[in-house]
Design an enzyme around this catalytic site. Sequence first.
Site, mmCIF file in Angstrom:
data_model
loop_
_atom_site.group_PDB
_atom_site.id
_atom_site.type_symbol
_atom_site.label_atom_id
_atom_site.label_comp_id
_atom_site.label_asym_id
_atom_site.label_seq_id
_atom_site.Cartn_x
_atom_site.Cartn_y
_atom_site.Cartn_z
ATOM 1 N N ARG A 63 0.814 -1.210 0.000
ATOM 2 C CA ARG A 63 0.000 0.000 0.000
ATOM 3 C C ARG A 63 0.851 1.265 0.000
ATOM 4 N NH1 ARG A 63 -5.226 -1.432 0.697
ATOM 5 N NH2 ARG A 63 -5.650 -3.470 1.601
ATOM 6 N N HIS B 143 2.159 -11.771 -4.818
ATOM 7 C CA HIS B 143 1.004 -10.950 -5.182
ATOM 8 C C HIS B 143 1.456 -9.505 -5.371
ATOM 9 C CE1 HIS B 143 -2.999 -9.214 -5.223
ATOM 10 N NE2 HIS B 143 -3.536 -10.425 -5.151
ATOM 11 N N TYR C 234 -1.587 -3.452 -4.315
ATOM 12 C CA TYR C 234 -2.967 -3.038 -4.564
ATOM 13 C C TYR C 234 -3.039 -1.669 -5.243
ATOM 14 C CZ TYR C 234 -4.367 -6.823 -1.429
ATOM 15 O OH TYR C 234 -4.570 -8.047 -0.851
ATOM 16 N N HIS D 248 -3.551 -7.890 -10.138
ATOM 17 C CA HIS D 248 -4.872 -7.505 -10.631
ATOM 18 C C HIS D 248 -4.697 -6.645 -11.873
ATOM 19 C CE1 HIS D 248 -6.779 -7.957 -6.353
ATOM 20 N NE2 HIS D 248 -6.329 -9.095 -6.848
ATOM 21 N N GLU E 126 -4.886 -12.058 -12.538
ATOM 22 C CA GLU E 126 -5.927 -12.611 -11.666
ATOM 23 C C GLU E 126 -7.290 -12.088 -12.090
ATOM 24 O OE1 GLU E 126 -7.229 -12.685 -6.926
ATOM 25 O OE2 GLU E 126 -5.269 -11.884 -7.543
ATOM 26 N N ASP F 184 -9.669 -17.000 -9.231
ATOM 27 C CA ASP F 184 -10.066 -16.892 -7.832
ATOM 28 C C ASP F 184 -11.534 -17.309 -7.726
ATOM 29 O OD1 ASP F 184 -11.106 -15.784 -5.316
ATOM 30 O OD2 ASP F 184 -9.188 -14.750 -5.168
ATOM 31 N N HIS G 126 -13.876 -14.518 -6.595
ATOM 32 C CA HIS G 126 -14.068 -13.509 -7.641
ATOM 33 C C HIS G 126 -14.952 -14.058 -8.759
ATOM 34 C CE1 HIS G 126 -9.997 -11.504 -6.394
ATOM 35 N NE2 HIS G 126 -10.901 -11.534 -5.420
ATOM 36 N N HIS H 262 -6.678 -19.393 -6.713
ATOM 37 C CA HIS H 262 -6.969 -18.881 -5.369
ATOM 38 C C HIS H 262 -8.263 -19.522 -4.909
ATOM 39 C CE1 HIS H 262 -4.453 -14.915 -5.755
ATOM 40 N NE2 HIS H 262 -3.723 -16.003 -5.607
ATOM 41 N N ASP I 12 -16.185 -8.300 -3.852
ATOM 42 C CA ASP I 12 -15.065 -9.167 -3.466
ATOM 43 C C ASP I 12 -15.050 -9.291 -1.945
ATOM 44 O OD1 ASP I 12 -12.755 -10.565 -3.161
ATOM 45 O OD2 ASP I 12 -11.410 -8.974 -3.822
ATOM 46 N N HIS J 79 -14.194 -12.308 0.727
ATOM 47 C CA HIS J 79 -13.747 -13.683 0.947
ATOM 48 C C HIS J 79 -14.342 -14.244 2.233
ATOM 49 C CE1 HIS J 79 -9.889 -13.204 -1.726
ATOM 50 N NE2 HIS J 79 -10.981 -12.691 -2.281
ATOM 51 N N GLU K 208 -6.763 -17.619 0.549
ATOM 52 C CA GLU K 208 -6.787 -16.212 0.972
ATOM 53 C C GLU K 208 -8.006 -15.956 1.856
ATOM 54 O OE1 GLU K 208 -4.624 -13.840 -2.690
ATOM 55 O OE2 GLU K 208 -6.795 -14.172 -2.789
#
Length: 546
Positions: free
Chosen positions: A266, A301, A304, A341, A380, A414, A417, A451, A464, A466, A496
């Site tokens: 981030r 990964h 973001y 992503h 992804e 995923d 997703h 995923h 999204d 999880h 995840e």
Amino acid sequence: HKMASSTRGRGRILDEAQNNTGGGDCDSCGEEEEQQEEQEEEEEKPKKVTTKRTGKRQAATKKQRTRTTYSDDDDNDGSGSSISDQSGDSDFQPSAVTTRKRKLSLSRRTPTKNTKAPNSKKPRRAVGTPRSKPKANVSVKDAEEEEEDSGDNGDEGVSKRRKVASRTAKPKAKATKKPTARRQLGKRKNTKSTVADEDDDDTTPHQALGEPDAPLVNDAERRRRAQATEYYVGAHVSIQKGVFNALGNSTQIGAAAFACFLGSSRSWKQKHETYPTADVQKFSAACAKTGIDPALHVLPHGSYLMNLGSPNAESLEKSRQLFLIDLKRCKQLGIRLYNFHPGSHLSQITESECCAVVADSINWAHTQLGADAAVVAVIECTAGQGTNIGYTFEQLRDIIEGVVDKTRVGICLDTCHMFGAGYDLRTEAKCRSVFAKFDEIVGFQYLKALHMNDSKAKLNARVDRHDCLGQGMIGAACFQFIMTDPRFKRLPLILETPNDKYYRGEITALYNIAAAANTTTTTSTTATTATTATTATTTTTTTGAE
């Protein structure tokens, strides 16, 4: 003789009259006394009528009358005459003044009408009931109304009766729907599906595949079950205090694969564009010790913050630079797969144009790395939340078609997703249909990782969210299908799920499913082989007899 306004004044005047007559009885004085008494009785009659009050108003009236009767106790200056005598007005009548001022006082204290709407029927509190805080069966709104009413014109009786009525009234029963078994598992956010869901009334209870805080699996068992089943299951782990610590964190949960961030997820600023040599050596040593192949079973990964399809030139440049830094780190650590992503169009360009920008970003990064770099950019799929792209198989296909070197591009599916984007995975038959569609549109040769997450949101909710395996809206059937389909073998299968306490139990449960499927397959193969051998022996015997 003059009349006084009090008994003490009247007695003083009578004494003076007696002194003037020598202190003896006088007929005229007696007649005057009788007339005085009659006149006082007539004056007392209106006082009895006007002073008939109760409670606080009676006290206020008495107080007002005391101020206006000019008694010698309060107003006499001690000279033997009252204030009425000093004024010189012989026709002054204290009772009339008292009555007039009393009426004026009462008119001022007369409560005004309530100015609130006449249709608003509010419960009233009984007189004498003390004010108190609202109890459990008294709403906050009723309590606020009581506070307002208690200050209107000093009418305490109204607010008291209202408060008692609101407490004694039965609370309205809330209309609650009977929760389904699936909703009883936990709190769900209200997410509206954009398509009709035929199986939305499915009330099959969903149970967690794994138990929280499952026992630790020793290293030998962890390696054995991965080699026996050829499924490499892991989870997203932390790299705190060094990227090499990800190996130890993964073995603590019994994983044969893992995912992690290569830096701050981030922040645009990265501490190091490449890792120190010592960290690289520790990472390689940890991989050798745990038996985890970084080229096959490690799936980092991306940040973001990256938006490789951004319509903004400045944001796109920053995203590409951060993308390139992570790819260089993968090359340095010997990692072959890098998951990210795709990006968002931000409602400024079309979805097809955004897919083209993502493909250009991948081509740019491949050029910067050189042709000898074997790092694969793994795209992804997304749930389609907001303006994200990559939520349909067609969009994933379009991105791949725009990449020049297709050997260095792949797909990570995923399950959460996919379900949020509208691909139903709740039964084995539906899973077969969805993955058959993926093979038809994209191709299984591009599937590089998976995923595995359950979903808190409904089908096609474009959200999204999880959930732990088996506890969400997807259920356990999807993950049972994955762990028994040989097309997912030798791929990194990464968890995840939101609660890492379930990681050990979920990984163990998935391996148990795969082991049971292998046992069934082995038994079936043995039985088929035995049947074939028996048939061949019977045929040979028959031929020899002939």
